[in-house]
Design an enzyme around this catalytic site. Sequence first.
Site, short mmCIF file in Angstrom:
data_model
loop_
_atom_site.label_atom_id
_atom_site.label_comp_id
_atom_site.label_asym_id
_atom_site.label_seq_id
_atom_site.Cartn_x
_atom_site.Cartn_y
_atom_site.Cartn_z
N LYS A 105 0.83 -1.20 0.00
CA LYS A 105 0.00 0.00 0.00
C LYS A 105 0.87 1.26 0.00
O LYS A 105 0.67 2.17 -0.79
CB LYS A 105 -0.82 -0.03 1.29
CG LYS A 105 -2.19 0.52 1.22
CD LYS A 105 -2.82 0.56 2.61
CE LYS A 105 -3.40 -0.76 3.04
NZ LYS A 105 -4.25 -0.62 4.25
N LYS A 146 2.08 -4.03 11.07
CA LYS A 146 0.71 -4.09 11.58
C LYS A 146 0.73 -4.71 12.96
O LYS A 146 1.59 -5.54 13.26
CB LYS A 146 -0.18 -4.95 10.66
CG LYS A 146 -1.64 -4.70 10.82
CD LYS A 146 -2.04 -3.47 10.03
CE LYS A 146 -3.51 -3.22 10.03
NZ LYS A 146 -3.88 -2.31 8.95
#
Length: 470
Positions: free
Chosen positions: A94, A106
């Site tokens: 991304k 994450k």
Amino acid sequence: MQSGDLSFLDSVNASFDLAADALNLPNGLAHQIRTCNAVCEMKFGVELQGGYEIFTGWRATHSEHILPAKGGIRYAPFADQQEVEALAALMTYKCSIVNVPFAGSKGALCIDPKKYSLEELEHITRRFAQELDKRGLLGPGVNVPAPDMGTGQRMMSWIADEYQKLHPNEINARACVTGKPVHFGGVQGRIEATGRGVQYGIQEFFRHKDDVKNANLSGNLEGKHIIIQGLGNVGYHAAKFLEEEDGAIITAIIERDGALFNEKGLNVELIYQHKMEHGKLEGCTAGTFIKDGNKALELPCDILIPAAMEGVISKSNADRIQAKLIAEAANGPVTFDADKILLKKGVFIIPDSYLNAGGVTVSYFEWLKNLSHVRFGRMDRRFIEAQGAKIIKLIESGIDKPLDEVAKMELMKGPDEITLVRSGLEDTMCEAYQEIKEMHDSNPKIHDRRTAAYASAIRKIADIYDSMYL
Ligand code: GLU
């Protein structure tokens, strides 16, 4: 995840492999980029009212080709390590796709936030921040979390505050996390950012007439029938902007307890208020209530926007999806297997790795604001207004009559922070769309936008590796 489909992580990796195969990369480099560099599992005790409770959390650092690594923290009762790894990998791609100079990370905590009081959540979040810090997984130059499912502004400010306490001499301490409230170092427009990015991405799709034709659509967003799955932060903002600003018709909204349907269009704000008040859609008279919400995914529409969970479109329902365009606002809503079915049916998919990157893009702006210690527009707003006034004066003396007062005000208005953030986000989304399309159009081995988006990400990361090891 539906049985029989590849897992979320395997889906991400399978999409990656397709794209890597279409590129000419040095031997082994694709494997290096795809591999998750580190995952840390943390178990920590927190003293709560009923005694000690042990929590399990993870932080995955998928890549480190640029630092810091970036990505949200999810609070969910069913969080697991594989999901965190998949989401961290998506963060890498991304950021690369939208040219945001971060690597991918994450985190998640296995918790149902609804079961705890605010004080308890603060205590737990501060403990989690300590654990992350202790392991070098928190800091403005190394790893910068943000909100994700189950987390929000308040939690981010607890993390920032905890980090500040642990590092009192760190002048950039607040940049250790993004998604903070504006009064605590956040940036205007961060809350709406992911939904806003979805809107800009879909608007850009409609500017490319060949793409619109390939999706069997025509015209622009005005009057298009849209189904939204998930009225959380992302779904709510995307739906609201598309309805109120682009004239789209939101025919169905799907939530946990069911769906609301109205062919003539639903008023998003009204339904959101109902959901906030009652915690569910049932009982809202704006449309017909459908108990089996997932069935509403299969209703006819122009655009389907899954904005909630991963894996909602799988082998089990892909064949029945009637949308012409799927705009992936959530992370991983379409499994790898479902993707193949949909592409065969001629459905155009704008992939998650691009379309939901608005959040991290505005996180990047927030991080820049924190490092520069100045709000966007502070230095140049008045200057720009003064320039505008000079130009108006010149025009007025040239045409020998005063300009319309409203037009004058518009021309003289210097940009404030929200205007600059939106402008930066729109530019980012448009540029990334064009890069992906260019990758698709120029590489005969690439047949869809997801593969093109991955290829665009991999190409840029590979170039960084290349220049590192020259
Ligand atoms: N959680 C968001 C995402 O999945 C935002 C991440 C960030 O801002 O770092 O993209």
